[in-house]
Scaffold this active site. Sequence first.
Site, PDB file in Angstrom:
ATOM      1  N   SER B 130      -3.682 -15.425  26.300  1.00  0.00           N
ATOM      2  CA  SER B 130      -3.295 -14.478  25.257  1.00  0.00           C
ATOM      3  C   SER B 130      -3.596 -13.051  25.749  1.00  0.00           C
ATOM      4  O   SER B 130      -3.122 -12.667  26.818  1.00  0.00           O
ATOM      5  CB  SER B 130      -4.018 -14.846  23.957  1.00  0.00           C
ATOM      6  N   ARG B 191      -6.147 -11.759   9.168  1.00  0.00           N
ATOM      7  CA  ARG B 191      -6.440 -12.944   9.966  1.00  0.00           C
ATOM      8  C   ARG B 191      -5.615 -14.139   9.494  1.00  0.00           C
ATOM      9  O   ARG B 191      -5.130 -14.939  10.292  1.00  0.00           O
ATOM     10  CB  ARG B 191      -7.921 -13.271   9.883  1.00  0.00           C
ATOM     11  N   ASP B 272       5.356 -21.630  20.928  1.00  0.00           N
ATOM     12  CA  ASP B 272       4.528 -20.435  20.700  1.00  0.00           C
ATOM     13  C   ASP B 272       5.375 -19.415  19.943  1.00  0.00           C
ATOM     14  O   ASP B 272       6.411 -18.977  20.436  1.00  0.00           O
ATOM     15  CB  ASP B 272       4.085 -19.876  22.054  1.00  0.00           C
ATOM     16  N   HIS B 302       0.770 -20.997  19.871  1.00  0.00           N
ATOM     17  CA  HIS B 302      -0.002 -20.024  20.650  1.00  0.00           C
ATOM     18  C   HIS B 302      -1.442 -20.490  20.887  1.00  0.00           C
ATOM     19  O   HIS B 302      -2.069 -20.104  21.870  1.00  0.00           O
ATOM     20  CB  HIS B 302       0.001 -18.683  19.913  1.00  0.00           C
ATOM     21  N   ASP B 303      -1.972 -21.293  19.982  1.00  0.00           N
ATOM     22  CA  ASP B 303      -3.361 -21.746  20.102  1.00  0.00           C
ATOM     23  C   ASP B 303      -3.543 -22.955  21.019  1.00  0.00           C
ATOM     24  O   ASP B 303      -4.653 -23.507  21.095  1.00  0.00           O
ATOM     25  CB  ASP B 303      -3.926 -22.083  18.712  1.00  0.00           C
TER      26      ASP B 303
END
Lengths: 341, 341
Positions: B130, B191, B272, B302-303
């Site tokens: 990232s 978040r 992603d 993405h994680d």
Amino acid sequence: MRPAAARAGDARHGSIDAVLATRFAGTRKLRLDYELVGPADAPVVLVAGGISAHRHVAANALDARAGWAQGLLDAGRALDPARLRILAFDYVGADGSIDAPIDTADQADAVALLLEALGIDALAGYVGYSYGALVGLQLAVRHPQRLRHLIAVSGVHRPHPYAAAWRALQRRAVALGRLQCADEQGLSLARQFAMLSYRTPEEFAERFDALPQICNGQVRVAAEDYLDAAGAKFVARVSATAWLRLSESIDLHRVDPAQVGVPVSVIAVEGDRLVPMADAVALLEGLGGRGRLRVLRSSYGHDAFLKETDRIDALLASELFGPGKPIERSSPIQAATGVSA
Amino acid sequence: MRPAAARAGDARHGSIDAVLATRFAGTRKLRLDYELVGPADAPVVLVAGGISAHRHVAANALDARAGWAQGLLDAGRALDPARLRILAFDYVGADGSIDAPIDTADQADAVALLLEALGIDALAGYVGYSYGALVGLQLAVRHPQRLRHLIAVSGVHRPHPYAAAWRALQRRAVALGRLQCADEQGLSLARQFAMLSYRTPEEFAERFDALPQICNGQVRVAAEDYLDAAGAKFVARVSATAWLRLSESIDLHRVDPAQVGVPVSVIAVEGDRLVPMADAVALLEGLGGRGRLRVLRSSYGHDAFLKETDRIDALLASELFGPGKPIERSSPIQAATGVSA
């Protein structure tokens, strides 16, 4: 008491007073506002849009302002108000008067009351986009005798859990704004987040490729002007309460496709970030022989109905007037759209 | 002045004082905090994560708390701290002390200063995930002599305009919270929106399929408990200023792939939502003969780096220790990972 409707040419708008037993908000007296445009003897088609859409679908003799689906209601289009009678209404709760959960079943019951009051036995067709598709599915379950055919665009039998989470966070943005009596800022931010769900990365890549700026010591990316404008335009015309309750309504929505009592054309957009293709296919499977799926690929994603006017119009024409479709070949519309059996 | 480092076994953490000429924030005196874990004579690999990652990658003799990539740094893994010397640092601005735009070039220059101070001529490898991948690309452009090989996971040469818009709106959530001195609520909401970009609809469909609840007259969807927890956990450890400036930093990031001076393994995740495959391919094309692409399909999006431990570990092993890769076969790690030329 029923307020008189205003008329000009074939256009009419008005209100009916109704008593609606809602699912979560008790029994409510409310006024249903509608527009009805087209020849009195033409087949009636109801057009219903997203949660911030309303009864003014397109400019007409009574109201020359552009409507929310202006390009789709026009001479030569499938939804030609010279050849069909187009009905549209303001959603229950759209005026912000109900601060309680509103179900899509309530909206469908409101449609049935409206049709009753207007003396319309059954709709020849119901074209529902986004939230309008959800309401249409409820109408087809609860009042199947009121419509002959449903066209459900970019809306299915249930919300996707990821889309529901996305909307829940938009509602939290409104709640955060409200903490400081900044309703408009919260609602604007919610709308901006919603825009990301309505559009696609492909479109953003084409439109917002510029380098970021640094303004007053803060980074500002290329899409922010567009998002600012989208937020400002939205808060100028939508109340926070109305938006919150209709946003929730999408997440409350559940219909058993097996209970749908009329033929349904499911129009799904590949690239729609709110309604994945898998959910459109699941709806189709549940509909069994009553369903038919048409797929559009669009970089406008969920907003394709509003942006891909020509392609949507072609699909509507074939689903409304094609062989075995709800509006008969003998109708004058047939010659105009050039559809043959 | 250089504060003494603390040591226990092969683990060491400490700080160096540095003077950094930043791109947008002037020349700053700052302290760079690092951890360095592993035998003194082992090849050094720097591991750098997302904007909220830090120097504590995994538990070690000095600090038994789990780190942000705990599963990847372990006996038998590619990143085995008994066989490699693992370096990690806290990003410039991560302490919230810089309230000005921070560029990925600044981070890369900080890495070079850190290596200089620690007497490390060159990294055998740099594993960046990232934001860490962005910094690694800058390091490979600005200080190519400082690393032999870059593994860039889920991060490329530029932000995607849609992802940039998504982050800009997260920053607006923080700004909205700040208007009322509710920094934590704004940061929490930011978040939560970020979590939607890190994960995928597929994962949400599996985990959050339950019906919504109505609590205190408001609709609450199934994912909200999870999102609440994610927000609360985040605000407990990250300052709003640090997060804002590092979020901006992603959007300022631009690297010309043609200027990258070392071999790069690009690891991209299909699914992603922040780094589309097309951008990983564009990076690869720009790298010419210096690039190699490995693709992972994961419902974690993405994680994936943080969640698909076994699969990421296998990719790291083949990219670090495979034929022609930066760490020699004669290194003891070879026997442990079972990789042969």
